[in-house]
Design an enzyme around this catalytic site. Structure first.
Site, PDB file in Angstrom:
ATOM      1  N   GLY A 145       0.774  -1.247   0.000  1.00 17.56           N
ATOM      2  CA  GLY A 145       0.000   0.000   0.000  1.00 17.56           C
ATOM      3  C   GLY A 145       0.798   1.285   0.000  1.00 17.56           C
ATOM      4  O   GLY A 145       0.343   2.296  -0.530  1.00 17.56           O
ATOM      5  N   GLU A 147       4.056   3.963   6.216  1.00 13.59           N
ATOM      6  CA  GLU A 147       2.833   3.170   6.051  1.00 13.59           C
ATOM      7  C   GLU A 147       1.808   3.943   5.229  1.00 13.59           C
ATOM      8  O   GLU A 147       1.852   5.170   5.176  1.00 13.59           O
ATOM      9  CB  GLU A 147       2.218   2.904   7.433  1.00 13.59           C
ATOM     10  N   ASP A 148       0.876   3.228   4.649  1.00 18.94           N
ATOM     11  CA  ASP A 148      -0.215   3.894   3.940  1.00 18.94           C
ATOM     12  C   ASP A 148      -1.308   4.321   4.921  1.00 18.94           C
ATOM     13  O   ASP A 148      -1.656   5.495   4.987  1.00 18.94           O
ATOM     14  CB  ASP A 148      -0.781   2.989   2.831  1.00 18.94           C
ATOM     15  N   ASP A 208      -4.917   1.714  11.001  1.00 13.90           N
ATOM     16  CA  ASP A 208      -6.346   1.543  11.282  1.00 13.90           C
ATOM     17  C   ASP A 208      -6.493   0.991  12.705  1.00 13.90           C
ATOM     18  O   ASP A 208      -6.535   1.760  13.665  1.00 13.90           O
ATOM     19  CB  ASP A 208      -6.910   0.607  10.207  1.00 13.90           C
ATOM     20  N   PHE A 245     -13.521   2.952   4.146  1.00 16.83           N
ATOM     21  CA  PHE A 245     -12.485   2.244   3.410  1.00 16.83           C
ATOM     22  C   PHE A 245     -12.001   3.109   2.251  1.00 16.83           C
ATOM     23  O   PHE A 245     -12.789   3.569   1.438  1.00 16.83           O
ATOM     24  CB  PHE A 245     -12.988   0.892   2.899  1.00 16.83           C
ATOM     25  N   ARG A 254      -5.288   0.713  -7.044  1.00 16.65           N
ATOM     26  CA  ARG A 254      -4.015   1.266  -6.552  1.00 16.65           C
ATOM     27  C   ARG A 254      -3.488   2.372  -7.451  1.00 16.65           C
ATOM     28  O   ARG A 254      -2.769   3.260  -7.012  1.00 16.65           O
ATOM     29  CB  ARG A 254      -2.932   0.177  -6.494  1.00 16.65           C
TER      30      ARG A 254
HETATM   31  P1  XMP Z   1      -4.303  -2.101  10.871  1.00 16.16           P
HETATM   32  O1  XMP Z   1      -5.762  -2.344  11.149  1.00 16.16           O
HETATM   33  O2  XMP Z   1      -3.460  -3.272  11.231  1.00 16.16           O
HETATM   34  O3  XMP Z   1      -4.290  -1.975   9.312  1.00 16.16           O
HETATM   35  O4  XMP Z   1      -3.814  -0.809  11.476  1.00 16.16           O
HETATM   36  C1  XMP Z   1      -3.280  -1.436   8.645  1.00 16.16           C
HETATM   37  C2  XMP Z   1      -3.211  -1.994   7.257  1.00 16.16           C
HETATM   38  O5  XMP Z   1      -4.501  -2.302   6.733  1.00 16.16           O
HETATM   39  C3  XMP Z   1      -4.670  -1.769   5.463  1.00 16.16           C
HETATM   40  N1  XMP Z   1      -5.817  -0.834   5.464  1.00 16.16           N
HETATM   41  C4  XMP Z   1      -6.383  -0.340   4.361  1.00 16.16           C
HETATM   42  N2  XMP Z   1      -6.094  -0.529   3.074  1.00 16.16           N
HETATM   43  N3  XMP Z   1      -7.832   0.954   2.494  1.00 16.16           N
HETATM   44  C5  XMP Z   1      -6.820   0.129   2.131  1.00 16.16           C
HETATM   45  O6  XMP Z   1      -6.572  -0.015   0.955  1.00 16.16           O
HETATM   46  C6  XMP Z   1      -8.182   1.187   3.779  1.00 16.16           C
HETATM   47  O7  XMP Z   1      -9.102   1.964   4.054  1.00 16.16           O
HETATM   48  C7  XMP Z   1      -7.418   0.503   4.762  1.00 16.16           C
HETATM   49  N4  XMP Z   1      -7.465   0.493   6.105  1.00 16.16           N
HETATM   50  C8  XMP Z   1      -6.477  -0.342   6.502  1.00 16.16           C
HETATM   51  C9  XMP Z   1      -3.397  -1.062   5.114  1.00 16.16           C
HETATM   52  O8  XMP Z   1      -2.680  -1.848   4.212  1.00 16.16           O
HETATM   53  C10 XMP Z   1      -2.623  -0.941   6.383  1.00 16.16           C
HETATM   54  O9  XMP Z   1      -1.257  -1.210   6.177  1.00 16.16           O
HETATM   55 MG    MG Z   2      -0.382  -1.539   4.119  1.00 15.35          MG
END
Ligand code: XMP
Ligand code: MG
Length: 172
Positions: free
Chosen positions: A41, A96-97, A100, A149, A162
Site C-alpha cells: 500500500g 505506512e499507507d 487503522d 475504506f 491502486r
Molecule cells: P491495521 O488495522 O493493522 O491496518 O492498522 C493497517 C493496514 O490495513 C490496510 N488498510 C487499508 N487498506 N484501504 C486500504 O486499501 C483502507 O481503508 C485501509 N485500512 C487499513 C493497510 O494496508 C494498512 O497497512
Molecule cells: Mg499496508
C-alpha cells in the site's frame, strides 16, 4: 458497482506529502535514516515522499499481509517479506499507507526491535482513528479520517484501484 467518492485530490496529496517531507528533512538533519516502506500500500506514497526529502536516505521494504480479501483487518498478521538492510544502530522511519486498528504497526515495531535500531519513527499517509486497538505513536501523519475504506494512490480493494492518482472513499 462499488461507488468511489472523492476524498483527496492530486493537489491536496502533493501538498500533504511535501509538507511531511519538509518536516522529516528538518528532524533528520545531519543523519541518514533508513526508510522502510510497508508493501504494498505505501509504495506510491513512499516514492513521492522520497523525492521531496532533502536529506540522504537509504530505502528498504518489508511486506505484511493482514487483510486477505476484504475491507476489515483480520488481525492475523504475517510478515511476507523481511528487511534486507542491517538496521542495527540506524535511525528507522517506517512509512505506512494507513494505520487503522494499529495491529499491523504494533507487529512491525516489535519485529524491528529485534534488530536493535537506534531509533524508530512512523510516518503514515492516513490515520484512521475509529477502531484503534493498539495505542501507537505516529510521528508524521498526512491526513486523519474517522472511518471508511479508502482506495487509490497505492491503496487497494482486492488489488484494484491502486493506480488512481487521487484518494477515494469506497462505498460497497
Ligand atoms: P491495521 O488495522 O493493522 O491496518 O492498522 C493497517 C493496514 O490495513 C490496510 N488498510 C487499508 N487498506 N484501504 C486500504 O486499501 C483502507 O481503508 C485501509 N485500512 C487499513 C493497510 O494496508 C494498512 O497497512
Ligand atoms: Mg499496508
Amino acid at each position: 458497482m462499488p461507488e468511489l467518492i472523492p476524498m483527496l485530490s492530486k493537489e491536496e496529496i502533493d501538498k500533504m506529502v511535501s509538507t511531511l517531507a519538509l518536516q522529516i528533512s528538518l528532524d533528520y538533519d545531519g543523519r541518514t535514516p533508513v526508510i522502510l516502506g510497508v508493501l504494498k500500500g505505501a509504495f506510491i506514497f513512499l516514492a513521492d515522499l522520497l523525492r521531496y526529502l532533502t536529506i540522504p536516505v537509504e530505502v528498504d521494504f518489508l511486506r505484511v499481509s493482514s487483510y486477505g480479501a476484504g475491507t476489515s483487518s483480520s488481525g492475523n498478521i504475517r510478515l511476507t517479506k523481511e528487511i534486507e538492510t542491517n538496521i542495527a544502530g540506524r535511525d528507522i522511519l517506517v512509512v505506512e499507507d494507513i494505520i487503522d486498528t494499529g495491529l499491523t504497526l504494533n507487529f512491525l515495531l516489535n519485529y524491528l526491535k529485534n534488530f536493535d535500531p537506534l531509533s524508530v519513527r512512523v510516518c503514515s499517509l492516513i490515520n484512521k482513528i475509529e477502531v484503534r486497538k493498539k495505542k501507537i505513536k505516529i510521528d508524521y501523519i498526512g491526513h486523519v479520517v474517522q472511518q471508511g475504506f479508502l482506495v487509490g494512490y497505492g491503496l487497494d480493494y482486492n488489488e484494484s484501484y491502486r493506480n488512481l492518482p487521487e484518494i477515494y472513499h469506497l462505498k460497497l
